[in-house]
Motif scaffolding. Structure first.
Motif, PDB file in Angstrom:
ATOM      1  N   HIS A  44       2.999  51.169   4.292  1.00  0.00           N
ATOM      2  CA  HIS A  44       4.032  50.137   4.464  1.00  0.00           C
ATOM      3  C   HIS A  44       3.900  49.493   5.840  1.00  0.00           C
ATOM      4  CE1 HIS A  44       8.059  48.424   5.074  1.00  0.00           C
ATOM      5  NE2 HIS A  44       8.162  48.398   3.761  1.00  0.00           N
ATOM      6  N   ALA A  45       3.662  50.312   6.856  1.00  0.00           N
ATOM      7  CA  ALA A  45       3.480  49.787   8.215  1.00  0.00           C
ATOM      8  C   ALA A  45       2.237  48.905   8.290  1.00  0.00           C
ATOM      9  CB  ALA A  45       3.373  50.935   9.210  1.00  0.00           C
ATOM     10  N   LEU A  46       1.205  49.280   7.561  1.00  0.00           N
ATOM     11  CA  LEU A  46      -0.022  48.476   7.549  1.00  0.00           C
ATOM     12  C   LEU A  46       0.244  47.108   6.917  1.00  0.00           C
ATOM     13  CD1 LEU A  46      -3.032  48.938   8.363  1.00  0.00           C
ATOM     14  CD2 LEU A  46      -3.464  49.428   5.954  1.00  0.00           C
ATOM     15  N   ALA A  47       1.118  47.065   5.926  1.00  0.00           N
ATOM     16  CA  ALA A  47       1.424  45.808   5.244  1.00  0.00           C
ATOM     17  C   ALA A  47       2.396  44.939   6.031  1.00  0.00           C
ATOM     18  CB  ALA A  47       1.993  46.095   3.854  1.00  0.00           C
ATOM     19  N   PHE A  48       3.427  45.575   6.602  1.00  0.00           N
ATOM     20  CA  PHE A  48       4.523  44.802   7.201  1.00  0.00           C
ATOM     21  C   PHE A  48       4.633  44.946   8.726  1.00  0.00           C
ATOM     22  CE2 PHE A  48       5.828  45.761   2.838  1.00  0.00           C
ATOM     23  CZ  PHE A  48       6.137  44.499   2.378  1.00  0.00           C
ATOM     24  N   ALA A  49       3.808  45.819   9.308  1.00  0.00           N
ATOM     25  CA  ALA A  49       3.884  46.115  10.744  1.00  0.00           C
ATOM     26  C   ALA A  49       5.233  46.724  11.114  1.00  0.00           C
ATOM     27  CB  ALA A  49       3.606  44.870  11.587  1.00  0.00           C
ATOM     28  N   LYS A  50       5.852  47.400  10.153  1.00  0.00           N
ATOM     29  CA  LYS A  50       7.110  48.095  10.424  1.00  0.00           C
ATOM     30  C   LYS A  50       7.340  49.167   9.373  1.00  0.00           C
ATOM     31  CE  LYS A  50       9.733  44.451  10.094  1.00  0.00           C
ATOM     32  NZ  LYS A  50      10.950  43.601  10.044  1.00  0.00           N
ATOM     33  N   SER A  51       8.152  50.137   9.743  1.00  0.00           N
ATOM     34  CA  SER A  51       8.504  51.226   8.831  1.00  0.00           C
ATOM     35  C   SER A  51       9.614  50.788   7.893  1.00  0.00           C
ATOM     36  CB  SER A  51       8.958  52.441   9.642  1.00  0.00           C
ATOM     37  OG  SER A  51       9.606  53.389   8.819  1.00  0.00           O
ATOM     38  N   HIS A  52       9.673  51.431   6.723  1.00  0.00           N
ATOM     39  CA  HIS A  52      10.801  51.212   5.828  1.00  0.00           C
ATOM     40  C   HIS A  52      11.902  52.242   6.068  1.00  0.00           C
ATOM     41  CE1 HIS A  52       8.542  54.403   3.810  1.00  0.00           C
ATOM     42  NE2 HIS A  52       9.615  54.662   3.086  1.00  0.00           N
ATOM     43  N   ARG A  53      11.653  53.187   6.996  1.00  0.00           N
ATOM     44  CA  ARG A  53      12.597  54.288   7.202  1.00  0.00           C
ATOM     45  C   ARG A  53      13.334  54.207   8.532  1.00  0.00           C
ATOM     46  NH1 ARG A  53       8.441  59.030   6.753  1.00  0.00           N
ATOM     47  NH2 ARG A  53      10.166  60.481   6.485  1.00  0.00           N
ATOM     48  N   THR A  54      12.749  53.530   9.513  1.00  0.00           N
ATOM     49  CA  THR A  54      13.373  53.458  10.839  1.00  0.00           C
ATOM     50  C   THR A  54      13.015  52.143  11.506  1.00  0.00           C
ATOM     51  OG1 THR A  54      13.480  54.463  13.044  1.00  0.00           O
ATOM     52  CG2 THR A  54      11.389  54.638  11.876  1.00  0.00           C
ATOM     53  N   ALA A  55      13.921  51.658  12.331  1.00  0.00           N
ATOM     54  CA  ALA A  55      13.662  50.441  13.107  1.00  0.00           C
ATOM     55  C   ALA A  55      13.021  50.772  14.454  1.00  0.00           C
ATOM     56  CB  ALA A  55      14.968  49.677  13.327  1.00  0.00           C
TER      57      ALA A  55
END
Length: 374
Positions: A44-55
């Motif tokens: 997910h981080a590779l796709a969006f450059a961010k986590s889906h679990r924490t900011a």
């Protein structure tokens, strides 16, 4: 598109990891708290450059370390290969595409399209409005860099306007001249976001309605409605009309906004409503109906992205098979079959009887160590 390689360095509980993927479906099997979800979080981080679990990017870096990196190789249709990299460091985050650093997130997102479905996505239906706004923003942002750019500018403008409203309240002065400048900027950006959201919801509803009818064997009809702080609908989609309506509401509500110190009008306050056979699923739906709606939306998101970019995204299923009954499992797996590269985390697949699972590549995950099975 296919994710062919994933390389982690000091990410969560993985000191170093290099995986390659050839199979259409990959299972990560293991007990809870072993690091299965961390693998999907890295994708997910590779796709969006961010986590889906924490900011907080700092939480993604292995304990006691300063820097973490996630790298991957994506194979697009036609054989084109794209290398992606996300580096998380104390001074900030950097992203690269084929070795070239990208300054804007909108220049990075979209090289790897991904749809994530996790148990907490039930909040998409019954949770707070911010869950649904996040769903809208991430789905649209994957296929529209301009939307991400406008969203970033819009949220900054909202924050600046909120500061001005608080100043007006504290100083006891209306500051109408300055607020009028922000009203014009905000209305213009809001209109762009609203048009994209209304278009998206219209397309999503078509896919979701068909999928939902199949899951419920025709017993239920799903419909979606975008709930705006400004009265408008998809038929009234002219940019100028939207901009004028937002501006009118900002002016009308300005006295209330000064009292509260926040902007009450715009896409950051909007919502998405779901109806089954004319009844609100959020209010009257059973948990089973809410799960079916969430599943239909996620599968519809796959079709939306496929239509928009000409390729299916990868699908990340984080421990959802155990959350779905046999009928919903079967429908989900049938949609996936031979069409979407899928990564699944699970504690076990003994109760799942489907050829897709039986023929999947399987890895055992235990305390951050991964071993192939079979």
């Amino acid at each position: 598109m296919r994710l062919r390689e994933l390389v982690l360095d000091r990410f969560r509980n993985y000191a170093a990891l290099h995986l390659t993927f050839d199979a259409p479906v990959t299972l990560f099997v293991g007990r809870n708290a072993q690091g299965k979800t961390n693998l999907l979080e890295a994708m997910h981080a590779l796709a969006f450059a961010k986590s889906h679990r924490t900011a907080r990017d700092r939480e993604l870096v292995q304990w006691g370390r300063e820097v973490a990196t996630v790298k991957g190789r994506v194979e697009r249709d036609g054989g084109r290969s794209v290398r992606l990299e996300v580096r998380l460091a104390p001074k900030g985050k950097t992203v690269k595409v084929n070795g070239v650093e990208k300054r804007r997130l909108s220049e990075y997102v979209g090289h790897l399209n991904a749809v994530l479905f996790a148990p907490e996505d039930l909040n998409l239906v019954k949770g707070a409005p911010q869950h649904r706004r996040r769903f809208l923003d991430m789905a649209i942002g994957q296929v529209s860099p301009a939307y991400l750019h406008d969203l970033s500018a819009y949220l900054k403008t909202v924050a600046q306007r909120n500061q001005l409203l608080k100043m007006a309240r504290t100083a006891g002065r209306p500051l109408d001249e300055l607020l009028s400048v922000y009203d014009e900027q905000l209305a213009a950006l809001a209109a762009k976001l609203l048009r994209k959201r209304l278009e998206f919801v219209g397309k999503l509803e078509g896919w979701a309605r068909t999928i939902h009818a199949a899951v419920t064997q025709g017993a239920e009809t799903l419909s979606l409605r975008y709930v705006s702080t400004v009265a408008m609908d998809a038929a009234d989609g002219a940019m100028q009309a939207m901009e004028e309506r937002v501006h009118e509401e900002l002016v009308r509500l300005r006295p209330h906004e000064r009292e509260r110190g926040v902007t009450l009008v715009g896409p950051h306050r909007d919502d998405l409503a779901f109806f089954v056979n004319g009844y609100s699923v959020q209010t009257f739906g059973s948990q089973g109906q809410q799960r079916t709606v969430a599943l239909s939306l996620k599968l519809a998101e796959i079709e939306f992205i496929r239509e928009a970019v000409g390729e299916a995204p990868i699908l990340l299923l984080d421990d959802v098979l155990s959350e779905l009954d046999a009928g919903r499992q079967l429908h989900l797996l049938s949609v996936i079959q031979d069409r979407v590269q899928t990564f699944v985390t699970t504690t076990g697949v003994e109760g799942v009887d489907h050829a897709l699972v039986r023929h999947a590549a399987r890895y055992r995950v235990e305390q951050g160590q991964i071993e192939p099975e079979g």
